[in-house]
Write a protein that holds these residues in place. Structure first.
Motif, PDB file in Angstrom:
ATOM      1  N   PRO A  79       7.931  16.196  -9.416  1.00  0.00           N
ATOM      2  CA  PRO A  79       8.529  17.488  -9.056  1.00  0.00           C
ATOM      3  C   PRO A  79       9.527  17.360  -7.921  1.00  0.00           C
ATOM      4  O   PRO A  79      10.445  18.136  -7.803  1.00  0.00           O
ATOM      5  CB  PRO A  79       7.327  18.329  -8.632  1.00  0.00           C
ATOM      6  CG  PRO A  79       6.291  17.323  -8.228  1.00  0.00           C
ATOM      7  CD  PRO A  79       6.530  16.115  -9.093  1.00  0.00           C
ATOM      8  N   TYR A  80       9.348  16.347  -7.103  1.00  0.00           N
ATOM      9  CA  TYR A  80      10.254  16.164  -5.966  1.00  0.00           C
ATOM     10  C   TYR A  80      10.962  14.831  -6.097  1.00  0.00           C
ATOM     11  O   TYR A  80      10.337  13.814  -6.331  1.00  0.00           O
ATOM     12  CB  TYR A  80       9.469  16.199  -4.655  1.00  0.00           C
ATOM     13  CG  TYR A  80      10.298  15.813  -3.458  1.00  0.00           C
ATOM     14  CD1 TYR A  80      11.161  16.740  -2.870  1.00  0.00           C
ATOM     15  CD2 TYR A  80      10.232  14.541  -2.933  1.00  0.00           C
ATOM     16  CE1 TYR A  80      11.926  16.386  -1.781  1.00  0.00           C
ATOM     17  CE2 TYR A  80      11.001  14.179  -1.835  1.00  0.00           C
ATOM     18  CZ  TYR A  80      11.844  15.102  -1.262  1.00  0.00           C
ATOM     19  OH  TYR A  80      12.598  14.749  -0.189  1.00  0.00           O
ATOM     20  N   LYS A  81      12.286  14.850  -5.954  1.00  0.00           N
ATOM     21  CA  LYS A  81      13.040  13.609  -6.025  1.00  0.00           C
ATOM     22  C   LYS A  81      13.941  13.500  -4.806  1.00  0.00           C
ATOM     23  O   LYS A  81      14.510  14.489  -4.356  1.00  0.00           O
ATOM     24  CB  LYS A  81      13.902  13.575  -7.288  1.00  0.00           C
ATOM     25  CG  LYS A  81      13.135  13.216  -8.545  1.00  0.00           C
ATOM     26  CD  LYS A  81      14.066  13.180  -9.732  1.00  0.00           C
ATOM     27  CE  LYS A  81      13.283  12.909 -11.008  1.00  0.00           C
ATOM     28  NZ  LYS A  81      14.121  13.093 -12.197  1.00  0.00           N
ATOM     29  N   THR A  82      14.058  12.287  -4.341  1.00  0.00           N
ATOM     30  CA  THR A  82      14.970  12.058  -3.231  1.00  0.00           C
ATOM     31  C   THR A  82      16.387  12.001  -3.764  1.00  0.00           C
ATOM     32  O   THR A  82      16.623  11.855  -4.970  1.00  0.00           O
ATOM     33  CB  THR A  82      14.640  10.732  -2.532  1.00  0.00           C
ATOM     34  OG1 THR A  82      14.865   9.664  -3.459  1.00  0.00           O
ATOM     35  CG2 THR A  82      13.195  10.713  -2.070  1.00  0.00           C
ATOM     36  N   HIS A  83      17.343  12.104  -2.858  1.00  0.00           N
ATOM     37  CA  HIS A  83      18.745  11.990  -3.260  1.00  0.00           C
ATOM     38  C   HIS A  83      19.002  10.631  -3.903  1.00  0.00           C
ATOM     39  O   HIS A  83      19.712  10.524  -4.899  1.00  0.00           O
ATOM     40  CB  HIS A  83      19.641  12.183  -2.036  1.00  0.00           C
ATOM     41  CG  HIS A  83      21.092  11.984  -2.343  1.00  0.00           C
ATOM     42  ND1 HIS A  83      21.831  12.875  -3.106  1.00  0.00           N
ATOM     43  CD2 HIS A  83      21.946  10.988  -2.016  1.00  0.00           C
ATOM     44  CE1 HIS A  83      23.067  12.440  -3.213  1.00  0.00           C
ATOM     45  NE2 HIS A  83      23.166  11.291  -2.565  1.00  0.00           N
ATOM     46  N   ARG A  90      21.767   8.443 -12.215  1.00  0.00           N
ATOM     47  CA  ARG A  90      23.124   8.606 -12.730  1.00  0.00           C
ATOM     48  C   ARG A  90      23.826   7.275 -12.903  1.00  0.00           C
ATOM     49  O   ARG A  90      24.705   7.124 -13.734  1.00  0.00           O
ATOM     50  CB  ARG A  90      23.933   9.493 -11.779  1.00  0.00           C
ATOM     51  CG  ARG A  90      23.551  10.958 -11.869  1.00  0.00           C
ATOM     52  CD  ARG A  90      24.654  11.821 -11.293  1.00  0.00           C
ATOM     53  NE  ARG A  90      24.884  11.531  -9.875  1.00  0.00           N
ATOM     54  CZ  ARG A  90      24.344  12.235  -8.889  1.00  0.00           C
ATOM     55  NH1 ARG A  90      23.556  13.241  -9.157  1.00  0.00           N
ATOM     56  NH2 ARG A  90      24.580  11.937  -7.641  1.00  0.00           N
ATOM     57  N   ARG A  91      23.447   6.290 -12.106  1.00  0.00           N
ATOM     58  CA  ARG A  91      24.159   5.016 -12.157  1.00  0.00           C
ATOM     59  C   ARG A  91      23.166   3.892 -12.418  1.00  0.00           C
ATOM     60  O   ARG A  91      22.085   3.859 -11.835  1.00  0.00           O
ATOM     61  CB  ARG A  91      24.873   4.742 -10.833  1.00  0.00           C
ATOM     62  CG  ARG A  91      26.020   5.688 -10.586  1.00  0.00           C
ATOM     63  CD  ARG A  91      26.598   5.425  -9.220  1.00  0.00           C
ATOM     64  NE  ARG A  91      27.684   6.362  -8.934  1.00  0.00           N
ATOM     65  CZ  ARG A  91      27.974   6.791  -7.699  1.00  0.00           C
ATOM     66  NH1 ARG A  91      27.264   6.385  -6.678  1.00  0.00           N
ATOM     67  NH2 ARG A  91      28.955   7.616  -7.499  1.00  0.00           N
ATOM     68  N   THR A  92      23.575   2.965 -13.228  1.00  0.00           N
ATOM     69  CA  THR A  92      22.743   1.790 -13.435  1.00  0.00           C
ATOM     70  C   THR A  92      22.894   0.861 -12.247  1.00  0.00           C
ATOM     71  O   THR A  92      23.801   1.007 -11.424  1.00  0.00           O
ATOM     72  CB  THR A  92      23.163   1.045 -14.710  1.00  0.00           C
ATOM     73  OG1 THR A  92      24.468   0.528 -14.506  1.00  0.00           O
ATOM     74  CG2 THR A  92      23.149   1.966 -15.908  1.00  0.00           C
ATOM     75  N   ALA A  93      22.023  -0.134 -12.175  1.00  0.00           N
ATOM     76  CA  ALA A  93      22.082  -1.078 -11.070  1.00  0.00           C
ATOM     77  C   ALA A  93      23.390  -1.853 -11.108  1.00  0.00           C
ATOM     78  O   ALA A  93      23.985  -2.146 -10.074  1.00  0.00           O
ATOM     79  CB  ALA A  93      20.887  -2.023 -11.144  1.00  0.00           C
ATOM     80  N   GLU A  94      23.868  -2.205 -12.326  1.00  0.00           N
ATOM     81  CA  GLU A  94      25.120  -2.968 -12.439  1.00  0.00           C
ATOM     82  C   GLU A  94      26.303  -2.157 -11.933  1.00  0.00           C
ATOM     83  O   GLU A  94      27.162  -2.662 -11.218  1.00  0.00           O
ATOM     84  CB  GLU A  94      25.352  -3.363 -13.893  1.00  0.00           C
ATOM     85  CG  GLU A  94      24.438  -4.494 -14.322  1.00  0.00           C
ATOM     86  CD  GLU A  94      24.693  -4.882 -15.770  1.00  0.00           C
ATOM     87  OE1 GLU A  94      25.666  -4.367 -16.354  1.00  0.00           O
ATOM     88  OE2 GLU A  94      23.911  -5.688 -16.291  1.00  0.00           O
ATOM     89  N   GLU A  95      26.323  -0.900 -12.307  1.00  0.00           N
ATOM     90  CA  GLU A  95      27.399  -0.042 -11.813  1.00  0.00           C
ATOM     91  C   GLU A  95      27.339   0.065 -10.298  1.00  0.00           C
ATOM     92  O   GLU A  95      28.363   0.061  -9.622  1.00  0.00           O
ATOM     93  CB  GLU A  95      27.271   1.354 -12.432  1.00  0.00           C
ATOM     94  CG  GLU A  95      27.761   1.400 -13.872  1.00  0.00           C
ATOM     95  CD  GLU A  95      27.473   2.747 -14.503  1.00  0.00           C
ATOM     96  OE1 GLU A  95      28.161   3.083 -15.471  1.00  0.00           O
ATOM     97  OE2 GLU A  95      26.574   3.452 -14.024  1.00  0.00           O
TER      98      GLU A  95
END
Ligand SMILES: [Zn+2]
Length: 116
Positions: A79-83, A90-95
């Motif tokens: 229910p709670y997510k950090t920024h 939104r971004r993969t590790a490679e990106e």
């Protein structure tokens, strides 16, 4: 005649205090939780209380589960997510690494040093 005092004295302790018999400790059970940082948390719950699936780790604040090999926080939605969690979604590790390399190259160019 002071006979009233004698009668009163014989009554001391003759009536049992029933309230004392109810002060037995409630039945408890110990439940162990593990968080993703391998923190082990033991809590004591009254026997009639339903055991919660997740318990907040008192050391790091992450949700802790009852399965040491599979702590919560990754598979199930939170229910709670950090920024940072949103950014990682939104971004993969490679990106992320490409963006980081680009930023470093720009930084080096500004400092007058060749990139890489
Ligand atoms: Zn923890």
């Amino acid at each position: 005649m002071p006979i009233g005092n004698v009668i009163r004295g014989t009554r001391v302790g003759s009536a049992p205090d029933r309230r004392a018999q109810r002060h037995q400790p409630a039945p408890c059970r110990t439940v162990t939780y593990w968080c993703r940082n391998a923190h082990r948390t033991e809590i004591r719950l009254a026997a009639e209380v339903e055991v919660p699936q997740v318990w907040d780790c008192p050391r790091c604040g992450l949700p802790a589960g009852r399965d040491a090999q599979n702590p919560p926080g990754r598979a199930r939605p939170e229910p709670y997510k950090t920024h940072l969690a949103y950014v990682k979604e939104r971004r993969t590790a490679e990106e992320g690494e490409a963006i980081l390399a680009e930023a470093l190259a720009a930084l080096r160019r500004r400092r007058g040093r060749p990139a890489g």
